[in-house]
Design an enzyme around this catalytic site. Sequence first.
Site, PDB file in Angstrom:
ATOM      1  CB  CYS A  37     -17.632   1.354  18.048  1.00  0.00           C
ATOM      2  SG  CYS A  37     -15.914   1.360  17.489  1.00  0.00           S
TER       3      CYS A  37
ATOM      4  CB  THR B 172       0.027   3.124   4.360  1.00  0.00           C
ATOM      5  OG1 THR B 172      -1.191   3.778   4.024  1.00  0.00           O
ATOM      6  CG2 THR B 172       0.348   3.361   5.828  1.00  0.00           C
TER       7      THR B 172
ATOM      8  CB  ILE C 211     -14.707   8.274   2.401  1.00  0.00           C
ATOM      9  CG1 ILE C 211     -13.924   7.962   1.111  1.00  0.00           C
ATOM     10  CG2 ILE C 211     -16.078   8.812   2.060  1.00  0.00           C
ATOM     11  CD1 ILE C 211     -13.273   6.634   1.120  1.00  0.00           C
ATOM     12  CB  THR C 212     -10.733   7.591   6.164  1.00  0.00           C
ATOM     13  OG1 THR C 212      -9.528   6.883   6.466  1.00  0.00           O
ATOM     14  CG2 THR C 212     -11.629   7.570   7.387  1.00  0.00           C
TER      15      THR C 212
ATOM     16  CB  CYS D  47      -0.855  -0.016   1.263  1.00  0.00           C
ATOM     17  SG  CYS D  47      -1.795   1.504   1.555  1.00  0.00           S
TER      18      CYS D  47
ATOM     19  CB  CYS E 283     -15.838   4.894  21.064  1.00  0.00           C
ATOM     20  SG  CYS E 283     -15.816   4.787  19.263  1.00  0.00           S
TER      21      CYS E 283
ATOM     22  CG  HIS F  30       3.769   7.081   4.823  1.00  0.00           C
ATOM     23  ND1 HIS F  30       3.982   8.328   4.305  1.00  0.00           N
ATOM     24  CD2 HIS F  30       2.444   6.846   4.675  1.00  0.00           C
ATOM     25  CE1 HIS F  30       2.833   8.840   3.875  1.00  0.00           C
ATOM     26  NE2 HIS F  30       1.884   7.949   4.086  1.00  0.00           N
TER      27      HIS F  30
ATOM     28  CG  HIS G 123      -2.114  -2.335   5.707  1.00  0.00           C
ATOM     29  ND1 HIS G 123      -0.946  -1.613   5.591  1.00  0.00           N
ATOM     30  CD2 HIS G 123      -2.992  -1.727   4.903  1.00  0.00           C
ATOM     31  CE1 HIS G 123      -1.133  -0.607   4.759  1.00  0.00           C
ATOM     32  NE2 HIS G 123      -2.354  -0.659   4.326  1.00  0.00           N
TER      33      HIS G 123
ATOM     34  CB  CYS H 133     -13.191   3.270  16.080  1.00  0.00           C
ATOM     35  SG  CYS H 133     -12.577   3.015  17.756  1.00  0.00           S
TER      36      CYS H 133
END
Lengths: 345, 345, 345, 345
Positions: free
Chosen positions: A100, A40, A290-291, A38, A97, A43, A64, A108
């Site tokens: 969630c 990510t 969005i994520t 990815c 939370c 990084h 991941h 979350c």
Amino acid sequence: MKAIGKTKKGPGIEVFDIAEPEVGPEDVLVRVRASAICGTDLHYYHWDGYAERHNPGFPRVLGHEFSGDVVKVGDNVKTLKVGDRIAGETHIPCKVCYLCNTGRMHICKNMKIFGVDTLYGSFAPYTVLPEITAVKIPDSITYEEGALLEPFGVALHAICEANIGPGDVVVITGCGPIGLFAQQLAKISGASMVISTDTKEYRLNLSKRIGVDETINVLNVDPVSRVRELTDGKGADVVIELSGANVAVKQALDMAALNGKVVFVGTTQKPTEIDTTNQILYKELKVSGITGRIMFDTWYRSIKLVQNKIVDLTQVMTHKFALDDAPKAFELLDKGEAGKVLFIP
Amino acid sequence: MKAIGKTKKGPGIEVFDIAEPEVGPEDVLVRVRASAICGTDLHYYHWDGYAERHNPGFPRVLGHEFSGDVVKVGDNVKTLKVGDRIAGETHIPCKVCYLCNTGRMHICKNMKIFGVDTLYGSFAPYTVLPEITAVKIPDSITYEEGALLEPFGVALHAICEANIGPGDVVVITGCGPIGLFAQQLAKISGASMVISTDTKEYRLNLSKRIGVDETINVLNVDPVSRVRELTDGKGADVVIELSGANVAVKQALDMAALNGKVVFVGTTQKPTEIDTTNQILYKELKVSGITGRIMFDTWYRSIKLVQNKIVDLTQVMTHKFALDDAPKAFELLDKGEAGKVLFIP
Amino acid sequence: MKAIGKTKKGPGIEVFDIAEPEVGPEDVLVRVRASAICGTDLHYYHWDGYAERHNPGFPRVLGHEFSGDVVKVGDNVKTLKVGDRIAGETHIPCKVCYLCNTGRMHICKNMKIFGVDTLYGSFAPYTVLPEITAVKIPDSITYEEGALLEPFGVALHAICEANIGPGDVVVITGCGPIGLFAQQLAKISGASMVISTDTKEYRLNLSKRIGVDETINVLNVDPVSRVRELTDGKGADVVIELSGANVAVKQALDMAALNGKVVFVGTTQKPTEIDTTNQILYKELKVSGITGRIMFDTWYRSIKLVQNKIVDLTQVMTHKFALDDAPKAFELLDKGEAGKVLFIP
Amino acid sequence: MKAIGKTKKGPGIEVFDIAEPEVGPEDVLVRVRASAICGTDLHYYHWDGYAERHNPGFPRVLGHEFSGDVVKVGDNVKTLKVGDRIAGETHIPCKVCYLCNTGRMHICKNMKIFGVDTLYGSFAPYTVLPEITAVKIPDSITYEEGALLEPFGVALHAICEANIGPGDVVVITGCGPIGLFAQQLAKISGASMVISTDTKEYRLNLSKRIGVDETINVLNVDPVSRVRELTDGKGADVVIELSGANVAVKQALDMAALNGKVVFVGTTQKPTEIDTTNQILYKELKVSGITGRIMFDTWYRSIKLVQNKIVDLTQVMTHKFALDDAPKAFELLDKGEAGKVLFIP
């Protein structure tokens, strides 16, 4: 076991040996069958500010986006059993939370990211993750497809948010893997025209292969003018920003039609100067971001589309490597000369 | 000029001579190039209750799905000129009521229907209609396609109302022309599976040709069970009812998944017994109905989809006739052995 | 302990002694402080078909709308501790099905109803329920208010579904407690006029006390005509059906304005004859139904409204009784001469 | 007739004589009964860039928020007659563009603004406007209220866009007249808490008078921290930005809760640095902007709310003046020591 990751701070990628992970009472142990790199992960390859901020310690296994087989389950695990084929959801929610509790686990407020905030990622033969983030996949989905469901889900989430209507003109800025997936989805979601942009010909060619109606190399052509030209001056009904470039954020707002929608998905490194009054207010734009993937609405939708062969995720995959080839694989991706790159551990 | 219509009450269809229509100050005169038969026209062929209720007098020209060229414009006409190619919107709004004033002209409370409430319809070489209902079409759309935009627009309106999400399973009950158009649209709107139903093999074959994933002849197979079987027991995310049969209305509610959507489009002749508590309330269904085309959002969307060749309307057209062949054309349609039937005046 | 419920089939209500409930590993034991009678409890008072269908055995304690203090927690309980004040959510979800996994636990396909499908309800000093259904309430909410949050939540869920816009005319058919709560909410949700209907003057008087703008006794006045009269012939923008009467279901559709919304909440005992074409399709109505409370969005919203004194739930409460007075309390409610009736165990 | 406006470029406001306006065939002549000063009028008072860009010539009468009586109608006017009481809609649409044709006349791409792009505004005994922008008001609405419907409509449009759910916490940044109207509306739209901000105590006092739950003077208190404090750290569900200050634009994004909504209404003079990734994307905010009033949905809603006394527009009005007092009135408003200021010509 052999793993790809980091044993210390600083740039580069390492292949090293590490003990197999322990399995907690709410976890499952997974034999990884395919795992994709990815953005990510880069990084950590560059060891930038993001890597500094998200570092649970060393040695750490990266990766991941993956699929595999459940080989062991913790004592409290109820919905999975040894032998189940699964794909990994990266967002680990607290489950208690406010968010969630209202169907928004993917944002979350106590969220941990698998392979980012955890020591064991998926670039290894075995990994461990909480039951809730191991999503069962049907036999009709291959391991390779399974490993791509996580990034594909981001694209699908963005498409859901964009809520394309029949006949809409859709621009997707950026032809990285999630951009390409979003383009595939836009093509089958009622758009009358799908336009993509990028700075790299390699990626624009992948976009063409997917069948978008128009590709724009923003190094050569002003994308705002070109989109207006293609739409009788109106602009695009939907723009999904996936490049993470500040200039693209601005252009996304400018190329959107009056009352159009703009969805931010690509993450920028710095703020952008935005004229909210002229770029949003007077245009009555709908802007959102969005994520991740909606847990688990996005997964159900993704699995149905892949299973019924409405989209072919492997169109976006360009390379497969063994774990030992990690340096070569990262280098390739870093140059932007790849679509999705998989490790087969 | 020669025209198809009625000179008196009672069943049957007539071809007769009638004077060319006059052009009022807000009207346009159109040389009709293609005009399709609608199920509504069959009410007059059978001279049923609907025909009695919607009868402006005799002689009357039938037909309302059409395209043609503007040949004369009234004094107050501002947006059209001689030579413009147009398709006809059937709903003639008052332009001043509450609904017209809030973007809902297509359900104007003073609405008149062209070819139904007016003496001049489109089964003739010339017809007349208010400027507002003559929709300009681009040169890239053929007259035949243009004549199909009106019924296609009903399907598109239904698809907009259904708001299909990526991966949704969609059932369209009924394979008449609007049903077939809706199936075409569902296939390109993100559905993971499109299922159609009908009682006639001829029509189910048209549906197969369009590419739906599964056709069900409800004479042989219980559609509710079959849909559950195809969806792991969940039911369909979206059901669009286009048959107008009371039993299909019930089944539409039953085959919808929990929290699914049902859109009524086909008009029934009698009420249906509905257990709102178990069929709607406990299932938390979203049920709605649509009529006509949103003026003019539907038209803009339709034109973009046809122009960019995302859908091919001619797939639903099966026959073309001269005006003189009206009796043969109506008989064919009445038997259900046709898709869309066009007259070329 | 003393409890209200049933020790055998057949009509009537009993007060009897029963052992305190056991606490499973995922449960909490609660000292009940206030518990309200629901229309559902009357099914057992009359012992009708519903009672036959939902009967886990005898002896059984009735009651499911309640508040109290946590006095013991199971071994796996994580979010609650002894001393926490809670209100009870009645819907017990499986937490693993498709619907639970997509934010819709309240329509879980394996759902059990507390006090309906379980032996221990809340008409007793102690009851037991799964952690997930025990909702913490702040100290600023009294036990009496807490016991009313469950039915209030149904009203709030209906109001969310209705999505009242500023200036909308809202009709709520039925002035039982949930109807009255819905009227309170409609009054503070932007409606320009709130109209209520019922057959009982006692309940219409409660409705007047709440401040609705117009009450209609449907025994004396045709509510469809009256609503049209009050709205310049347009009808209501929103109708929420809470009576459960078949005639009200029909009238709800008829009194809705073109393009209006109708939300079914009251449960009917039989199907209703609905002319979907004229009552829904040509009117382009949005019809839906809701059940229970969205878990847990509805709870967060309810608590904020009560805590900040935007609504006063006790306006709907008319009587309080000791457990021993159960027969009197049920008789009163059965005659329709009460708003909400509470037991203080 | 006497009028307030400009006879030349440069700062200041003038009272001068001008001929009564001519009435075109699609216009109505109106005897103005009340007209309010808008922030837009101050651009001409200061003669800034906006004034330079929107200047149809001299002499020009300012003013566009008004009510009055129709005293003459053009030949083609159909829906109004002499004696009708009307309020003025400021946006003059072309009626034929793509946006006008799809229910979005208020963002017509050929739009002219009454009193801004036209020579005759409403600060005079007589003015002229197109039939379509003269909105009939009922006798139960006073002229003063009628003159306030235009700015009130902007607030109502913003509230519709924000779509407040029951229990939402709403922040309205800015206590100018539209901010105050939005606060009135938020208070009756289901909010559990309405918070306002401003820099001027005078305006915050008006806000308190309206009944908001909390006022924040941003000169003394950090509004982002204060909003978090008031919401258990969550932030506001809805933020409506009405100050037009760049810092408030940023704070609006920061004080919004995860998945919250931000609506921009106040116009900024310069761009704002926005970190779209952290301020929008990761928070999954919904950001949009609105301008003007939805034509004519907003008007129908506004009239119903005022007519039924759900909101009292005169709470926001603080001063009334004769035309001759223009300099005093403008000075007052410019200092921020007024709510809505009316001229009674």
